[in-house]
Design a protein around this motif. Structure first.
Motif, PDB file in Angstrom:
ATOM      1  N   PHE A   8      60.832 126.753  69.021  1.00  0.00           N
ATOM      2  CA  PHE A   8      60.179 126.805  67.196  1.00  0.00           C
ATOM      3  C   PHE A   8      60.367 125.411  66.832  1.00  0.00           C
ATOM      4  N   ASP A   9      59.696 125.979  65.951  1.00  0.00           N
ATOM      5  CA  ASP A   9      59.757 124.279  65.375  1.00  0.00           C
ATOM      6  C   ASP A   9      60.020 124.914  63.859  1.00  0.00           C
ATOM      7  N   LYS A  10      60.092 125.686  63.857  1.00  0.00           N
ATOM      8  CA  LYS A  10      60.415 125.850  62.015  1.00  0.00           C
ATOM      9  C   LYS A  10      60.588 127.530  62.008  1.00  0.00           C
ATOM     10  N   VAL A  11      61.086 127.516  61.077  1.00  0.00           N
ATOM     11  CA  VAL A  11      61.295 129.283  60.851  1.00  0.00           C
ATOM     12  C   VAL A  11      61.148 129.295  59.405  1.00  0.00           C
ATOM     13  N   TYR A  12      60.656 130.706  59.055  1.00  0.00           N
ATOM     14  CA  TYR A  12      59.904 131.475  57.972  1.00  0.00           C
ATOM     15  C   TYR A  12      60.451 133.012  57.139  1.00  0.00           C
ATOM     16  N   THR A  13      61.150 132.352  56.601  1.00  0.00           N
ATOM     17  CA  THR A  13      61.493 133.775  55.636  1.00  0.00           C
ATOM     18  C   THR A  13      61.300 133.889  54.576  1.00  0.00           C
ATOM     19  N   SER A  14      61.276 135.580  54.388  1.00  0.00           N
ATOM     20  CA  SER A  14      61.313 135.464  52.242  1.00  0.00           C
ATOM     21  C   SER A  14      62.262 135.340  52.002  1.00  0.00           C
ATOM     22  N   THR A  15      62.379 135.454  50.496  1.00  0.00           N
ATOM     23  CA  THR A  15      63.974 135.288  49.933  1.00  0.00           C
ATOM     24  C   THR A  15      64.518 136.245  49.886  1.00  0.00           C
ATOM     25  N   LEU A  16      64.103 137.539  50.854  1.00  0.00           N
ATOM     26  CA  LEU A  16      65.196 138.633  50.684  1.00  0.00           C
ATOM     27  C   LEU A  16      66.717 137.999  51.528  1.00  0.00           C
ATOM     28  N   GLN A  17      67.575 138.540  51.466  1.00  0.00           N
ATOM     29  CA  GLN A  17      68.172 138.769  52.529  1.00  0.00           C
ATOM     30  C   GLN A  17      68.700 139.002  54.353  1.00  0.00           C
ATOM     31  N   ARG A  18      67.727 140.870  53.691  1.00  0.00           N
ATOM     32  CA  ARG A  18      67.891 140.954  55.457  1.00  0.00           C
ATOM     33  C   ARG A  18      67.421 140.141  56.303  1.00  0.00           C
ATOM     34  N   THR A  19      65.954 139.514  55.768  1.00  0.00           N
ATOM     35  CA  THR A  19      65.161 138.404  57.054  1.00  0.00           C
ATOM     36  C   THR A  19      66.004 137.752  57.418  1.00  0.00           C
ATOM     37  N   ILE A  20      66.793 136.846  56.353  1.00  0.00           N
ATOM     38  CA  ILE A  20      67.559 135.621  57.194  1.00  0.00           C
ATOM     39  C   ILE A  20      68.503 136.094  57.498  1.00  0.00           C
ATOM     40  N   GLN A  21      69.466 137.528  57.754  1.00  0.00           N
ATOM     41  CA  GLN A  21      70.275 137.661  57.938  1.00  0.00           C
ATOM     42  C   GLN A  21      69.526 137.636  60.047  1.00  0.00           C
ATOM     43  N   SER A  22      68.591 137.801  59.837  1.00  0.00           N
ATOM     44  CA  SER A  22      67.559 138.712  61.603  1.00  0.00           C
ATOM     45  C   SER A  22      67.317 137.653  62.214  1.00  0.00           C
ATOM     46  N   VAL A  23      67.428 136.385  61.355  1.00  0.00           N
ATOM     47  CA  VAL A  23      66.768 135.541  62.093  1.00  0.00           C
ATOM     48  C   VAL A  23      68.375 134.285  62.461  1.00  0.00           C
ATOM     49  N   GLN A  24      69.611 134.719  62.058  1.00  0.00           N
ATOM     50  CA  GLN A  24      70.635 133.929  61.545  1.00  0.00           C
ATOM     51  C   GLN A  24      71.204 133.070  62.688  1.00  0.00           C
ATOM     52  N   GLY A  25      70.277 133.514  64.512  1.00  0.00           N
ATOM     53  CA  GLY A  25      70.744 133.251  65.425  1.00  0.00           C
ATOM     54  C   GLY A  25      70.207 131.741  66.221  1.00  0.00           C
ATOM     55  N   PHE A  26      69.265 131.785  64.996  1.00  0.00           N
ATOM     56  CA  PHE A  26      68.209 130.901  65.293  1.00  0.00           C
ATOM     57  C   PHE A  26      68.682 129.772  63.810  1.00  0.00           C
ATOM     58  N   LEU A  27      69.078 129.954  62.705  1.00  0.00           N
ATOM     59  CA  LEU A  27      69.178 128.801  62.277  1.00  0.00           C
ATOM     60  C   LEU A  27      70.119 128.676  62.080  1.00  0.00           C
ATOM     61  N   ASP A  28      71.685 128.892  63.085  1.00  0.00           N
ATOM     62  CA  ASP A  28      72.420 128.297  63.587  1.00  0.00           C
ATOM     63  C   ASP A  28      72.340 127.252  64.517  1.00  0.00           C
ATOM     64  N   LEU A  29      70.921 127.555  65.644  1.00  0.00           N
ATOM     65  CA  LEU A  29      70.708 126.373  65.375  1.00  0.00           C
ATOM     66  C   LEU A  29      70.632 124.913  65.212  1.00  0.00           C
ATOM     67  N   GLY A  30      70.379 125.272  63.972  1.00  0.00           N
ATOM     68  CA  GLY A  30      69.939 123.656  63.338  1.00  0.00           C
ATOM     69  C   GLY A  30      68.341 123.838  63.089  1.00  0.00           C
ATOM     70  N   LEU A  31      67.512 125.321  63.751  1.00  0.00           N
ATOM     71  CA  LEU A  31      66.338 124.869  63.070  1.00  0.00           C
ATOM     72  C   LEU A  31      66.172 124.978  61.775  1.00  0.00           C
TER      73      LEU A  31
END
Length: 209
Positions: free
Chosen positions: A51-74
């Motif tokens: 993935f080149d980019k991760v996009y989410t809404s501003t609501l935390q349930r979407t951010i929490q759903s992709v946290q593993g990818f964010l932890d990779l530094g994407l």
């Protein structure tokens, strides 16, 4: 021909989902234990996708759903245009037709093609489609992002898929959704095609041999 790969997922389960309570853009709920497990399973299945980019809404349930990818530094961007529809006075109420006839009647109104009608105190599908358009334009203006992951919400996802696939908004209920389901799309530069439709095969844990 360069193909843009777009992975669109709905957020994982929340207690509101579990209890069939309406949660729109005005309710910033968290994933429950099941939702967190769903997020981990999706990550395990797709963590090797570049993935080149991760996009989410501003609501935390979407951010929490992709946290593993964010932890990779994407790279990650939040966009309010991806937020769930605002369900107005129905937010926080049970959504079963037996308990809320107004809610059920509104869904029927939209299916009949009256997608400019706002739910009381909230938004209409046309309003949501309009606020999604700047995000879609931005996404398509970035050809260097060849593979992206978008995490959003059930009704907003249905509207987004109509936008991308050029379906009338009245057809949005054709796009089924479940918690942490995946729609995988490819964009050729002129049109989107669907490669996976409401896929939840990643939520089935593999059993040890």
């Amino acid at each position: 021909m360069s193909i843009k790969k777009v992975y669109i997922i709905r957020h994982g389960q929340t207690d509101y989902n579990l209890k069939s309570i309406v949660q729109g853009s005005g309710i910033n709920s968290s994933l429950n234990e099941t939702g967190q497990a769903q997020a981990r399973l999706f990550y395990q299945k797709y963590k090797d996708i570049p993935f080149d980019k991760v996009y989410t809404s501003t609501l935390q349930r979407t951010i929490q759903s992709v946290q593993g990818f964010l932890d990779l530094g994407l790279p990650h961007e939040q966009h309010a245009g991806l937020n769930e529809i605002h369900w107005g006075t129905r937010e926080g109420t049970r959504m079963t037709p037996e308990e809320d006839h107004y809610y059920a009647d509104m869904l029927l109104t939209w299916r009949e093609g009256n997608c400019d009608v706002c739910i009381e105190g909230g938004e209409s599908p046309e309003v949501v489609a309009a606020r999604q358009k700047p995000f879609i334009d931005l996404m398509l203006s970035r050809p260097e992002e060849k593979t992206i992951l978008i995490c959003m919400h059930g009704r907003a996802m249905r509207i987004m898929l109509c936008n991308l696939l050029r379906y009338p908004l009245r057809c949005m209920d054709q796009f089924e959704h479940l918690n942490l389901c995946l729609y995988q799309l490819e964009y050729t530069g002129t049109m989107f095609t669907v490669k996976k439709h409401c896929d939840v095969s990643h939520l089935v844990e593999e059993q040890p041999v």
